[in-house]
Write a protein that holds these residues in place. Structure first.
Motif, PDB file in Angstrom:
ATOM      1  N   VAL A 121       0.835  -1.202   0.000  1.00  0.00           N
ATOM      2  CA  VAL A 121       0.000   0.000   0.000  1.00  0.00           C
ATOM      3  C   VAL A 121       0.873   1.257   0.000  1.00  0.00           C
ATOM      4  O   VAL A 121       0.561   2.241  -0.689  1.00  0.00           O
ATOM      5  CB  VAL A 121      -0.952  -0.009   1.213  1.00  0.00           C
ATOM      6  N   TYR A 156       2.210   1.670  -3.535  1.00  0.00           N
ATOM      7  CA  TYR A 156       1.073   2.016  -4.397  1.00  0.00           C
ATOM      8  C   TYR A 156       0.676   3.483  -4.211  1.00  0.00           C
ATOM      9  O   TYR A 156       0.322   4.174  -5.169  1.00  0.00           O
ATOM     10  CB  TYR A 156      -0.080   1.086  -4.027  1.00  0.00           C
ATOM     11  N   THR A 157       0.774   3.959  -2.968  1.00  0.00           N
ATOM     12  CA  THR A 157       0.349   5.322  -2.657  1.00  0.00           C
ATOM     13  C   THR A 157       1.204   6.365  -3.374  1.00  0.00           C
ATOM     14  O   THR A 157       0.724   7.467  -3.671  1.00  0.00           O
ATOM     15  CB  THR A 157       0.407   5.547  -1.130  1.00  0.00           C
ATOM     16  N   TYR A 205      -0.699   6.718  -6.527  1.00  0.00           N
ATOM     17  CA  TYR A 205      -2.114   7.060  -6.399  1.00  0.00           C
ATOM     18  C   TYR A 205      -2.337   8.459  -5.825  1.00  0.00           C
ATOM     19  O   TYR A 205      -3.274   9.151  -6.206  1.00  0.00           O
ATOM     20  CB  TYR A 205      -2.815   6.026  -5.512  1.00  0.00           C
ATOM     21  N   THR A 242      -8.473   5.318  -1.777  1.00  0.00           N
ATOM     22  CA  THR A 242      -8.487   3.873  -2.039  1.00  0.00           C
ATOM     23  C   THR A 242      -7.383   3.108  -1.309  1.00  0.00           C
ATOM     24  O   THR A 242      -7.629   1.997  -0.838  1.00  0.00           O
ATOM     25  CB  THR A 242      -8.413   3.620  -3.551  1.00  0.00           C
ATOM     26  N   PRO A 243      -6.151   3.600  -1.208  1.00  0.00           N
ATOM     27  CA  PRO A 243      -5.127   2.807  -0.508  1.00  0.00           C
ATOM     28  C   PRO A 243      -5.505   2.424   0.915  1.00  0.00           C
ATOM     29  O   PRO A 243      -5.182   1.324   1.364  1.00  0.00           O
ATOM     30  CB  PRO A 243      -3.901   3.736  -0.522  1.00  0.00           C
ATOM     31  N   ALA A 303      -7.685  -0.688   1.102  1.00  0.00           N
ATOM     32  CA  ALA A 303      -6.937  -1.944   1.039  1.00  0.00           C
ATOM     33  C   ALA A 303      -6.258  -2.241   2.366  1.00  0.00           C
ATOM     34  O   ALA A 303      -6.232  -3.387   2.822  1.00  0.00           O
ATOM     35  CB  ALA A 303      -5.897  -1.872  -0.077  1.00  0.00           C
ATOM     36  N   LEU A 339      -6.859  -2.420  -4.510  1.00  0.00           N
ATOM     37  CA  LEU A 339      -5.849  -1.660  -5.246  1.00  0.00           C
ATOM     38  C   LEU A 339      -6.117  -1.732  -6.747  1.00  0.00           C
ATOM     39  O   LEU A 339      -5.854  -0.763  -7.474  1.00  0.00           O
ATOM     40  CB  LEU A 339      -4.453  -2.192  -4.920  1.00  0.00           C
ATOM     41  N   SER A 376      -6.655   1.353  -9.280  1.00  0.00           N
ATOM     42  CA  SER A 376      -5.970   1.483 -10.559  1.00  0.00           C
ATOM     43  C   SER A 376      -6.966   1.776 -11.680  1.00  0.00           C
ATOM     44  O   SER A 376      -6.707   2.604 -12.564  1.00  0.00           O
ATOM     45  CB  SER A 376      -5.186   0.201 -10.864  1.00  0.00           C
ATOM     46  N   VAL A 414       2.102   1.517  -9.133  1.00  0.00           N
ATOM     47  CA  VAL A 414       0.766   0.987  -8.889  1.00  0.00           C
ATOM     48  C   VAL A 414       0.667  -0.469  -9.331  1.00  0.00           C
ATOM     49  O   VAL A 414       0.095  -1.311  -8.633  1.00  0.00           O
ATOM     50  CB  VAL A 414      -0.297   1.847  -9.611  1.00  0.00           C
ATOM     51  N   LEU A 460       0.270  -4.683  -7.418  1.00  0.00           N
ATOM     52  CA  LEU A 460      -0.792  -5.580  -7.890  1.00  0.00           C
ATOM     53  C   LEU A 460      -0.218  -6.959  -8.225  1.00  0.00           C
ATOM     54  O   LEU A 460      -0.788  -7.997  -7.850  1.00  0.00           O
ATOM     55  CB  LEU A 460      -1.482  -4.990  -9.123  1.00  0.00           C
TER      56      LEU A 460
END
Length: 684
Positions: A109, A112-113, A116, A262-263, A266, A362, A366, A494, A498
């Motif tokens: 996360v 990913y952040t 994002y 969204t993060p 998750a 996640l 995306s 991102v 995944l």
């Protein structure tokens, strides 16, 4: 204690994310003067979580292969009578597994952040929050006593409040985080009552000492009743789990929490915070095994959540809310497993679910990025050809979610269904059919979302909101309002998380089922009375190998129900898209019921909340103002004033007044004695 584990190393696991959070939160925000930039902030927080992950993996390896174990007090806060309030760690197999899950998902996360949230002004603040959340969750799962467990419990609730309301200028986000906070307080009230009862009757908050007195607690009655004390304790603890793990009717906060970025969906609502209740009940298995009443309640509540929250997922059009209701349903499955005394199966599903649900959340984020912040699945379609990595990983996550043989979700989900089938508790019959029907419902709404998003015709130009141009900080805003351009694949920061989450979503169940459910992984950690609750013994008797279980799964009702759900969703949304509209028109009352979420929000807001407010106003005006202020406080001084006023009139300062009063007093006394003596003689 094994030499492979030591306090200093274990202490670094929660402290590393905490240090990263403090540095980013203080020096990366206006609070500390913005001394460090975005790159430094996310580097520090990611490094802290990475250090925690490395140590957690090493700890799990030592626990599995070397039999390592740690249970020590690190700091004594205070001693009240004989009750010690301490900070300490208990690291065994369930703790080590949770440490790895929490830190791995958190690391994904964090990475990913970067992609994002790159446009958001609160970038550094967000990284500080998610690292602080990781610290809180680690303190919860590593605790060796109920006080520290409660600290972590409340800390994750506080940080989730901050994260859900991260965009505090959005009224819906502020409402959602307040709702989550208040509903969790209801559950926490029960939780702290349970802890208080344990402290009062066991005389300790330490797990080992409490479990050592489980037999004595099981023999006690709750004062003034015929109830078993352990039943009251377990129900109170489970009420806490109902709030934190979003079980009916305390589930209402979780769908609204999608207002946050969204993060955090998750991190909080798939892998960590909502699983805290499941972890707590599994950890407290020596107590719960003593109360069939509590286990029956857990079965009923879990079955209701698993089935009826799944129904709500069918009508959702917001991509994040579909996944949110899926989370509610899967938490219901875990709770059902707890009620069937299949604690290891519940924890196993907790682990597998953490990976594939984080992947789905996640993946949804995306898609939102690629779709220019549109979240409505009705205005998507054919995203597969534009976002191949997001498509393929989301497909893998969906297959794991519905329990496809060989995928991780199959091993844990089918084990839950079988465990409930073998349970001898009265509520198991209802729970079995609920989780069985839930398989069809899960497959239907999961692939409804999948087909509408990734297949079919492109519907971007039909979005009524597509041409609104809203340039604000909330790039994750509902049903986004950005342009009508073609979708595009997300950047590597991102897509890499995944891919990394997709790997355990596919394989972890195959490799972990045998040691976790039928080996010694949870030996001396989870306790089951096999004579009264034979589910795990029966499961072990029919299990031969992971491959054999998968092949056998092709012949079982859950597989065919899942296949039917996928086929029906394909027909209704790809082949005959007019059918859902026709069904909705014919079953409008049912659709209205589902659209209003069984009217639970209405009941909470218009009956419970207004009733509580009316009670509060009544106590304030009738009790506080009228009785306390009006009668006791103001009444007392008014009485004193009245008496003083009367007495003051007798204090004139003239001697003849005082002489007159003395003469009248003597006359009254003489009259009293004379008449008293006469009356006495008359009576005799």
């Amino acid at each position: 204690m094994s030499q492979t584990l030591n306090a200093s190393t274990l202490l670094a696991v929660p402290l590393a994310p905490l240090v990263g959070s403090l540095l980013a939160g203080i020096f990366g925000t206006t609070f500390g003067g913005n001394l460090i930039g975005r790159r430094v902030s996310h580097t520090l927080t990611i490094l802290g979580v990475f250090v925690a992950l490395v140590i957690s993996v090493m700890t799990l390896k030592s626990v599995i292969f070397d039999g390592a174990y740690f249970n020590e007090t690190l700091y004594t806060w205070m001693v009240v009578g004989g009750l010690k309030m301490e900070v300490g760690f208990l690291v065994d197999s369930i703790t080590a597994m949770m440490m790895v899950v929490v830190t791995f998902v958190s690391l994904m996360v964090h990475i990913y952040t970067i992609g994002y949230m790159h446009e958001d002004k609160g970038y550094n603040r967000f990284f500080a929050y998610i690292s602080l959340f990781t610290f809180s969750m680690l303190m919860l799962v590593m605790s060796n006593n109920l006080l520290q467990l409660f600290f972590g419990w409340e800390a994750v609730g506080l940080v989730s409040y901050l994260l859900i309301g991260f965009w505090f200028n959005k009224p819906t986000a502020v409402f959602a985080n307040m709702k989550a906070f208040l509903v969790n307080r209801v559950g926490d009230f029960g939780f702290i009552l349970g802890i208080g009862l344990i402290a009062a009757y066991a005389g300790s908050l330490n797990y080992t000492e409490v479990f050592g007195k489980a037999g004595a607690l099981g023999a006690m009655s709750f004062p003034g009743t015929d109830w078993m004390l352990v039943t009251v304790i377990c129900i109170c603890l489970f009420i806490g789990a109902m709030g934190k793990s979003a079980q009916f009717p305390l589930h209402v906060w979780l769908p609204d929490s999608m207002e946050g970025p969204t993060p955090i969906s998750a991190l909080i609502h798939a892998a960590t915070m909502v699983t805290a209740g499941i972890f707590m009940v599994a950890r407290m298995s020596p107590l719960f095994e003593l109360s069939d009443t509590a286990l029956n309640l857990i079965l009923i509540v879990g079955a209701i959540t698993a089935l009826f929250m799944g129904f709500l997922g069918i009508i959702q059009n917001d991509i994040k809310r579909v996944v949110a209701y899926s989370t509610l349903s899967q938490l219901g499955y875990m709770t059902v497993a707890l009620g069937a005394s299949a604690y290891s199966v519940a924890v196993f599903h907790l682990m597998t679910h953490a990976f594939f649900k984080a992947l789905l959340f996640l993946g949804a984020g995306s898609v939102i990025m690629g779709m220019h912040h549109n979240q409505d699945i009705r205005w998507m379609g054919a995203v597969r050809k534009y976002m191949p990595i997001t498509w393929f990983t989301s497909l893998l996550g969906s297959l794991a979610l519905i329990g496809t043989p060989l995928f991780s979700g199959f091993y844990s989900k089918d084990s839950i269904i079988e465990a409930v089938h073998f349970s001898k508790l009265p509520a198991a019959g209802w729970a079995y059919y609920a989780v069985l029907i839930g398989v069809f419902v899960t497959a239907f709404y999961s692939f409804r979302m999948y087909f509408l998003v990734f297949h079919g015709k492109e519907r971007y130009d039909q979005n009524p909101d597509a041409h609104h141009d809203h340039h604000d900080d909330h790039h994750d805003d509902h049903h986004g309002h950005a342009g009508d351009g073609k979708p595009h694949e997300s950047p590597w920061v991102v897509t890499v998380p995944l891919v990394l989450l997709a790997i355990p979503s596919v394989f972890i169940g195959y490799f972990a089922i045998e040691p976790m459910l039928f080996g010694d992984f949870f030996k001396n950690v989870i306790f089951v009375d096999a004579a009264k609750h034979p589910a795990m013994t029966e499961l072990a008797g029919i299990f031969h190998s992971p491959l054999g279980m998968a092949l056998h799964g092709l012949q079982t009702p859950p597989f065919w129900l899942a296949l039917a759900g996928v086929a029906l969703s394909y027909y209704m949304y790809m082949v005959n898209p007019a059918l859902p509209t026709a069904i909705k028109a014919r079953m409008q009352p049912l659709h209205t019921l589902l659209e209003n979420k069984y009217y639970l929000d209405w009941i909470n807001e218009n009956i419970l909340a207004r009733g509580a407010r009316a009670l509060g106003v009544g106590l304030w005006k009738g009790g506080d103002q009228a009785v306390i202020d009006g009668t006791l406080v103001n009444g007392s001084w008014k009485l004193v004033r009245a008496v003083a006023g009367l007495v003051r009139r007798a204090q004139s300062g003239f001697l003849y007044h005082y002489a007159l009063v003395m003469i009248l007093g003597i006359f009254a006394l003489m009259t009293w004695f004379v008449w008293g003596e006469t009356l006495t003689k008359f009576i005799k």
